[in-house]
Design an enzyme around this catalytic site. Structure first.
Site, PDB file in Angstrom:
ATOM      1  N   ASP A  18       6.053  -0.147  11.299  1.00  0.00           N
ATOM      2  CA  ASP A  18       6.310  -1.377  11.192  1.00  0.00           C
ATOM      3  C   ASP A  18       6.258  -2.487  11.983  1.00  0.00           C
ATOM      4  O   ASP A  18       6.272  -3.058  12.749  1.00  0.00           O
ATOM      5  CB  ASP A  18       7.796  -1.146  10.435  1.00  0.00           C
ATOM      6  N   GLY A  40       4.894  -4.528  -0.735  1.00  0.00           N
ATOM      7  CA  GLY A  40       4.368  -3.844   0.649  1.00  0.00           C
ATOM      8  C   GLY A  40       4.229  -4.728   1.808  1.00  0.00           C
ATOM      9  O   GLY A  40       5.517  -5.141   1.613  1.00  0.00           O
ATOM     10  N   ASP A  42       2.609  -7.390   2.230  1.00  0.00           N
ATOM     11  CA  ASP A  42       3.017  -9.425   2.528  1.00  0.00           C
ATOM     12  C   ASP A  42       3.792  -8.985   2.599  1.00  0.00           C
ATOM     13  O   ASP A  42       5.068  -9.866   2.641  1.00  0.00           O
ATOM     14  CB  ASP A  42       2.639  -8.828   0.744  1.00  0.00           C
ATOM     15  N   SER A 131      -6.080  -2.852   2.633  1.00  0.00           N
ATOM     16  CA  SER A 131      -6.432  -2.430   1.117  1.00  0.00           C
ATOM     17  C   SER A 131      -5.645  -1.720   0.614  1.00  0.00           C
ATOM     18  O   SER A 131      -6.488  -0.613  -0.605  1.00  0.00           O
ATOM     19  CB  SER A 131      -7.550  -2.755   0.927  1.00  0.00           C
ATOM     20  N   THR A 132      -5.195  -0.027   1.228  1.00  0.00           N
ATOM     21  CA  THR A 132      -4.724   1.222   1.101  1.00  0.00           C
ATOM     22  C   THR A 132      -3.464   1.192   0.319  1.00  0.00           C
ATOM     23  O   THR A 132      -3.669   2.266   0.689  1.00  0.00           O
ATOM     24  CB  THR A 132      -4.939   1.589   2.212  1.00  0.00           C
ATOM     25  N   TYR A 135      -4.176  -2.477  -3.315  1.00  0.00           N
ATOM     26  CA  TYR A 135      -5.356  -2.159  -3.951  1.00  0.00           C
ATOM     27  C   TYR A 135      -6.380  -0.900  -4.301  1.00  0.00           C
ATOM     28  O   TYR A 135      -7.651  -1.209  -4.048  1.00  0.00           O
ATOM     29  CB  TYR A 135      -6.310  -3.203  -3.195  1.00  0.00           C
TER      30      TYR A 135
HETATM   31  N1  APR Z   1       4.196  -2.289   8.297  1.00  0.00           N
HETATM   32  C1  APR Z   1       2.823  -1.916   7.859  1.00  0.00           C
HETATM   33  N2  APR Z   1       2.247  -1.289   7.331  1.00  0.00           N
HETATM   34  C2  APR Z   1       3.038  -1.052   6.263  1.00  0.00           C
HETATM   35  C3  APR Z   1       3.838  -1.808   5.981  1.00  0.00           C
HETATM   36  C4  APR Z   1       4.705  -2.216   7.369  1.00  0.00           C
HETATM   37  N3  APR Z   1       6.232  -2.706   7.443  1.00  0.00           N
HETATM   38  N4  APR Z   1       4.267  -1.814   4.632  1.00  0.00           N
HETATM   39  C5  APR Z   1       3.640  -1.223   3.799  1.00  0.00           C
HETATM   40  N5  APR Z   1       2.155  -0.694   4.735  1.00  0.00           N
HETATM   41  C6  APR Z   1       0.984  -0.576   4.199  1.00  0.00           C
HETATM   42  C7  APR Z   1       1.022   0.584   3.441  1.00  0.00           C
HETATM   43  O1  APR Z   1       1.818   2.000   3.062  1.00  0.00           O
HETATM   44  C8  APR Z   1       0.184   0.236   3.128  1.00  0.00           C
HETATM   45  O2  APR Z   1      -1.298   1.541   3.605  1.00  0.00           O
HETATM   46  O3  APR Z   1       0.302  -1.114   3.978  1.00  0.00           O
HETATM   47  C9  APR Z   1      -0.961  -1.303   3.733  1.00  0.00           C
HETATM   48  C10 APR Z   1      -1.575  -1.649   2.574  1.00  0.00           C
HETATM   49  O4  APR Z   1      -0.855  -1.240   1.495  1.00  0.00           O
HETATM   50  P1  APR Z   1      -0.356  -3.268   1.167  1.00  0.00           P
HETATM   51  O5  APR Z   1       1.118  -3.387   1.240  1.00  0.00           O
HETATM   52  O6  APR Z   1       0.016  -2.452  -1.040  1.00  0.00           O
HETATM   53  O7  APR Z   1      -0.846  -3.640   0.651  1.00  0.00           O
HETATM   54  P2  APR Z   1      -2.259  -3.456  -0.147  1.00  0.00           P
HETATM   55  O8  APR Z   1      -2.859  -2.722  -0.870  1.00  0.00           O
HETATM   56  O9  APR Z   1      -3.759  -4.747   0.755  1.00  0.00           O
HETATM   57  O10 APR Z   1      -2.575  -4.469  -1.031  1.00  0.00           O
HETATM   58  C11 APR Z   1      -2.636  -5.788  -1.767  1.00  0.00           C
HETATM   59  O11 APR Z   1      -0.060  -6.174  -2.472  1.00  0.00           O
HETATM   60  O12 APR Z   1       1.677  -6.440  -1.776  1.00  0.00           O
HETATM   61  C12 APR Z   1       0.569  -7.047  -2.335  1.00  0.00           C
HETATM   62  O13 APR Z   1       0.543  -9.179  -2.420  1.00  0.00           O
HETATM   63  C13 APR Z   1       0.400  -8.012  -2.006  1.00  0.00           C
HETATM   64  O14 APR Z   1      -1.469  -8.406  -3.129  1.00  0.00           O
HETATM   65  C14 APR Z   1      -1.258  -7.735  -2.935  1.00  0.00           C
HETATM   66  C15 APR Z   1      -1.640  -6.624  -2.546  1.00  0.00           C
END
Ligand code: APR
Length: 188
Positions: A18, A40, A42, A131-132, A135
């Site tokens: 995390d 996610g 964020d 982005s994984t 996105y």
């Molecule tokens: N620590 C590390 N990685 C994490 C965590 C965490 N606590 N929570 C989620 N992830 C991983 C997800 O499993 C994924 O592999 O972060 C990666 C990116 O996923 P997202 O958070 O969905 O981000 P992204 O695909 O870049 O999409 C961005 O999602 O949350 C919204 O505001 C954000 O609109 C934006 C979009």
């Protein structure tokens, strides 16, 4: 045992975990253009950092054209209640929407974040797999693009000393480990 690779005197490590618990100078956030939080990673970062983070993002927004951060761009704020001293907010590409531009935009998130580390004298940074998630960037492709961008940037600039990819789940870690063997030549 986390996998680690050397790029000159710099180290790139891959861990499962995390990112909000990382004790580094900065953690990168997979944000959206509006910078006011989301789901996610964020959402996790904003929850862990506390309400001061969104307030700091509102201030940064005032410096951006139309109050929006471009895809591939990055901005920095303090980390507030996080262990990390700073948060570097990156906007990754939406895979289906960006098409052929997606790799360059994803690489840009990493190089822009590393540029901010250098400008702010930060020596350690952690990245999620930008982005994984929402996105939709396929993990294997994103791993290769992200690690290549980090490798080439560290080769060119020699800092920050530590870049840690923090993967959420075993499948993400495996994807990055496979890519790392190619990108770094399998030489831990
Ligand atoms: N620590 C590390 N990685 C994490 C965590 C965490 N606590 N929570 C989620 N992830 C991983 C997800 O499993 C994924 O592999 O972060 C990666 C990116 O996923 P997202 O958070 O969905 O981000 P992204 O695909 O870049 O999409 C961005 O999602 O949350 C919204 O505001 C954000 O609109 C934006 C979009």
């Amino acid at each position: 045992m986390p996998r680690a690779f050397s790029v000159g005197l710099c180290k790139v490590s891959l861990v499962e975990g995390d990112i909000t618990t990382e004790d580094v100078d900065a953690i990168a956030n997979a944000a959206n253009a509006g910078l006011l939080g989301g789901g996610g990673v964020d959402g996790a970062i904003h929850r862990a950092a506390g309400p001061e983070l969104v307030a700091a993002c509102r201030e940064v927004k005032k410096t951006l054209p139309g109050g929006l951060l471009r895809t591939g761009g990055a901005v920095i704020t303090p980390g507030f209640r996080l262990r990390a001293r700073s948060v570097i907010h990156c906007v990754g590409p939406v895979y289906e929407r960006e098409g052929a531009r997606a790799p360059g935009l994803l690489a840009s998130c990493h190089t822009e974040a590393l540029r901010l580390c250098r400008e702010h004298g930060l020596s350690s940074v952690a990245f999620p797999a930008i982005s994984t998630g929402v996105y939709g960037y396929p993990l294997d492709e994103a791993a290769r693009v992200s690690l290549t961008a980090v490798r080439d940037d560290l080769r060119a600039h020699g800092t920050p000393a530590l870049v840690r990819m923090v993967l959420f789940g075993a499948s993400a870690l495996s994807a990055f480990e496979r890519a790392a063997d190619d990108v770094f030549g399998g030489t831990p």
